[in-house]
Design a protein around this motif. Structure first.
Motif, mmCIF file in Angstrom:
data_model
loop_
_atom_site.group_PDB
_atom_site.id
_atom_site.type_symbol
_atom_site.label_atom_id
_atom_site.label_comp_id
_atom_site.label_asym_id
_atom_site.label_seq_id
_atom_site.Cartn_x
_atom_site.Cartn_y
_atom_site.Cartn_z
ATOM 1 N N ASN A 45 -55.149 28.364 -5.006
ATOM 2 C CA ASN A 45 -54.667 28.823 -3.709
ATOM 3 C C ASN A 45 -54.198 27.655 -2.854
ATOM 4 O OD1 ASN A 45 -55.147 31.490 -4.334
ATOM 5 N ND2 ASN A 45 -57.217 31.494 -3.455
ATOM 6 N N GLN A 46 -53.792 27.968 -1.614
ATOM 7 C CA GLN A 46 -53.258 26.954 -0.703
ATOM 8 C C GLN A 46 -54.297 25.883 -0.407
ATOM 9 O OE1 GLN A 46 -50.054 26.872 1.398
ATOM 10 N NE2 GLN A 46 -50.868 24.806 1.443
ATOM 11 N N LEU A 47 -54.005 24.655 -0.837
ATOM 12 C CA LEU A 47 -54.799 23.486 -0.491
ATOM 13 C C LEU A 47 -53.923 22.556 0.330
ATOM 14 C CD1 LEU A 47 -56.611 22.956 -3.905
ATOM 15 C CD2 LEU A 47 -57.623 23.839 -1.795
ATOM 16 N N VAL A 48 -54.535 21.862 1.283
ATOM 17 C CA VAL A 48 -53.749 21.182 2.306
ATOM 18 C C VAL A 48 -53.951 19.668 2.313
ATOM 19 C CG1 VAL A 48 -53.151 21.216 4.773
ATOM 20 C CG2 VAL A 48 -53.976 23.286 3.675
ATOM 21 N N ASP A 49 -55.083 19.199 1.834
ATOM 22 C CA ASP A 49 -55.338 17.761 1.826
ATOM 23 C C ASP A 49 -56.215 17.423 0.636
ATOM 24 O OD1 ASP A 49 -55.158 15.156 2.653
ATOM 25 O OD2 ASP A 49 -56.752 15.299 4.141
ATOM 26 N N VAL A 50 -56.093 16.195 0.151
ATOM 27 C CA VAL A 50 -56.869 15.747 -0.997
ATOM 28 C C VAL A 50 -57.200 14.279 -0.826
ATOM 29 C CG1 VAL A 50 -54.786 15.215 -2.334
ATOM 30 C CG2 VAL A 50 -56.952 15.652 -3.529
ATOM 31 N N THR A 51 -58.373 13.884 -1.311
ATOM 32 C CA THR A 51 -58.782 12.490 -1.240
ATOM 33 C C THR A 51 -59.616 12.155 -2.459
ATOM 34 O OG1 THR A 51 -59.746 10.794 0.202
ATOM 35 C CG2 THR A 51 -60.948 12.867 0.017
ATOM 36 N N GLN A 52 -59.800 10.874 -2.708
ATOM 37 C CA GLN A 52 -60.660 10.428 -3.796
ATOM 38 C C GLN A 52 -61.870 9.719 -3.212
ATOM 39 O OE1 GLN A 52 -59.056 7.541 -6.634
ATOM 40 N NE2 GLN A 52 -60.337 8.387 -8.250
ATOM 41 N N VAL A 53 -63.049 10.069 -3.723
ATOM 42 C CA VAL A 53 -64.307 9.467 -3.292
ATOM 43 C C VAL A 53 -65.008 8.960 -4.544
ATOM 44 C CG1 VAL A 53 -66.458 9.795 -2.045
ATOM 45 C CG2 VAL A 53 -64.433 11.116 -1.408
ATOM 46 N N GLY A 54 -64.977 7.651 -4.768
ATOM 47 C CA GLY A 54 -65.479 7.135 -6.031
ATOM 48 C C GLY A 54 -64.613 7.675 -7.159
ATOM 49 N N LYS A 55 -65.224 8.356 -8.115
ATOM 50 C CA LYS A 55 -64.483 9.002 -9.192
ATOM 51 C C LYS A 55 -64.206 10.472 -8.887
ATOM 52 C CE LYS A 55 -64.297 5.509 -12.055
ATOM 53 N NZ LYS A 55 -63.001 4.906 -12.466
ATOM 54 N N ARG A 56 -64.676 10.959 -7.760
ATOM 55 C CA ARG A 56 -64.556 12.382 -7.426
ATOM 56 C C ARG A 56 -63.305 12.651 -6.608
ATOM 57 N NH1 ARG A 56 -69.649 15.729 -5.184
ATOM 58 N NH2 ARG A 56 -70.055 15.661 -7.438
ATOM 59 N N LEU A 57 -62.581 13.706 -6.965
ATOM 60 C CA LEU A 57 -61.476 14.221 -6.174
ATOM 61 C C LEU A 57 -61.983 15.383 -5.333
ATOM 62 C CD1 LEU A 57 -58.661 14.291 -8.892
ATOM 63 C CD2 LEU A 57 -58.836 12.695 -6.964
ATOM 64 N N ILE A 58 -61.558 15.423 -4.058
ATOM 65 C CA ILE A 58 -61.975 16.492 -3.148
ATOM 66 C C ILE A 58 -60.743 17.007 -2.434
ATOM 67 C CG2 ILE A 58 -63.422 17.107 -1.161
ATOM 68 C CD1 ILE A 58 -65.191 14.697 -1.900
ATOM 69 N N ALA A 59 -60.556 18.325 -2.457
ATOM 70 C CA ALA A 59 -59.412 18.947 -1.796
ATOM 71 C C ALA A 59 -59.893 20.066 -0.887
ATOM 72 C CB ALA A 59 -58.429 19.499 -2.824
ATOM 73 N N VAL A 60 -59.210 20.226 0.266
ATOM 74 C CA VAL A 60 -59.586 21.261 1.237
ATOM 75 C C VAL A 60 -58.371 22.128 1.530
ATOM 76 C CG1 VAL A 60 -61.263 19.678 2.270
ATOM 77 C CG2 VAL A 60 -58.996 19.906 3.312
ATOM 78 N N GLY A 61 -58.653 23.379 1.992
ATOM 79 C CA GLY A 61 -57.532 24.240 2.289
ATOM 80 C C GLY A 61 -57.880 25.532 2.973
ATOM 81 N N GLN A 62 -57.138 26.554 2.632
ATOM 82 C CA GLN A 62 -57.173 27.833 3.315
ATOM 83 C C GLN A 62 -58.521 28.528 3.125
ATOM 84 O OE1 GLN A 62 -53.988 30.403 2.006
ATOM 85 N NE2 GLN A 62 -53.372 30.818 4.105
ATOM 86 N N ARG A 63 -58.920 29.286 4.170
ATOM 87 C CA ARG A 63 -60.120 30.113 4.158
ATOM 88 C C ARG A 63 -61.392 29.326 3.870
ATOM 89 N NH1 ARG A 63 -56.179 33.286 1.734
ATOM 90 N NH2 ARG A 63 -56.905 32.784 -0.369
#
Length: 360
Positions: A45-63
């Motif tokens: 679904n719609q995701l709006v931002d993404v970042t990397q934390v160490g080896k982890r990818l994290i993305a945030v978005g709708q709802r």
């Protein structure tokens, strides 16, 4: 993490919220009190931002959806989020502590690298926090018209229950950080978000333009917004001072590295400065569509991505860009170059990854 990763979602959602009339209060309360629904489709679904934390990818978005991956994006898990407001930005100053912000005045905090989140602030509190703060300051400085106006604005915000949107977040460390948003909203915390203080009067933005993005490039902390607005934090005055630019359209974000900052926005406009914003030169992109995101890889190559999905690459510190062939194009909202030489892109089709191709 830069803005037009959120321009389409933010503008559309804000317009809809403002048109909802009497039904707004109940829906507003519902999204702030309803945890984000767990869904296998969250990653698509719609995701709006993404970042990397160490080896982890994290993305945030709708709802209220937040997803994370510990295997370079091969598989994803959905985080536990206590509300279902649209999220627009995420930032981690450390390997464990991070913040996400969005519509409905939402500020979320994670202390476990994005697996679980707690709410620190929402739109029901924003007006009261502002009113308490500016009522106190205006009582101490009764001749300060700006503080009186801000107190009046805060009272109206509290009384009318207007929605507030935070569009971006940046933290210096796990204690000191800023959130920025619509109509010159800018708050600062010095205790990791346990308390937030409005500092609208500390920004040279008398017209109350939306503040679309905040980020530190090199040694300078910048904010960009509507109508060519660029602000830079001045240590001496402790203010965000206006930095003149030759462009009067909206800027959505900034990227760069020590000695080079690029601001980008509507209709492919990009401007570059090598003297901390004292002067700017226009960089030709050859694109008529808005630049949605920017990032820098480990080799120092700079990437700009259009709202339509074009990928521009610079190997000369942003002096020039070449268009990378990338098919099929799909709308982009945010992007980050990872430590494993991938360009991770989010948008209305979820997450996509491409190998970085430019080398110095």
């Amino acid at each position: 993490m830069e803005f037009s990763k959120r321009i389409a979602l933010s503008a559309l959602s804000l317009a809809l919220l403002l048109q909802q009339g009497s039904g707004f209060a109940s829906e507003y309360a519902e999204i702030l009190n309803t945890p984000a629904m767990q869904s296998e489709l969250a990653i698509r679904n719609q995701l709006v931002d993404v970042t990397q934390v160490g080896k982890r990818l994290i993305a945030v978005g709708q709802r209220g959806h937040i997803v994370y991956s510990d295997d370079l994006g091969q598989t994803w898990q959905q985080a536990s989020v206590p509300l279902s407001a649209d999220l627009l930005a995420v930032y981690f100053p450390t390997s464990t502590d991070g913040w996400a912000v969005g519509h409905s005045g939402v500020v979320l905090h994670s202390s476990d690298a994005g697996a679980t989140w707690t709410k620190q602030l929402d739109g029901r509190q924003v007006g009261k926090v502002m009113l308490d703060h500016y009522s106190k300051l205006s009582a101490q400085q009764p001749d300060n018209q700006q503080l009186l106006t801000l107190a009046d604005d805060a009272k109206r915000l509290q009384d009318e229950g207007e929605d507030s949107s935070f569009l971006d977040v940046w933290f210096e460390n796990d204690k000191v950080g800023y959130i920025v948003g619509t109509f010159n909203l800018i708050f600062r915390t010095e205790d990791g978000g346990q308390t937030w203080a409005p500092i609208l009067e500390q920004a040279d933005n008398p017209q109350g333009f939306h503040l679309n993005a905040i980020n530190k490039v090199g040694d300078e902390l910048y904010i960009v917004g509507e109508q060519g607005l660029v602000l830079k934090f001045d240590q001496l005055s402790q203010r965000f001072i206006s930095v003149p630019t030759p462009y009067t359209g909206t800027f959505f974000g900034m990227t760069g590295k020590p000695g080079v900052v690029l601001v980008y926005g509507l209709r492919g406009n990009v401007y570059r400065s090598t003297d901390a914003g004292l002067s700017w030169s226009k960089i030709e992109t050859g694109l008529p569509v808005s630049i949605a995101a920017g990032s820098v890889d480990g080799a120092g190559n700079i990437y700009l991505l259009s709202q339509a999905g074009h990928v521009l690459v610079s190997t000369d510190d942003g002096q020039s860009f070449v268009l990378r062939e990338q098919e099929p194009l799909a709308p982009v909202a945010g992007a980050t170059a990872t430590t494993d030489n991938q360009l991770v892109v989010v948008g209305n089709r979820g997450v996509r990854q491409f190998p970085v191709s430019a080398t110095r």
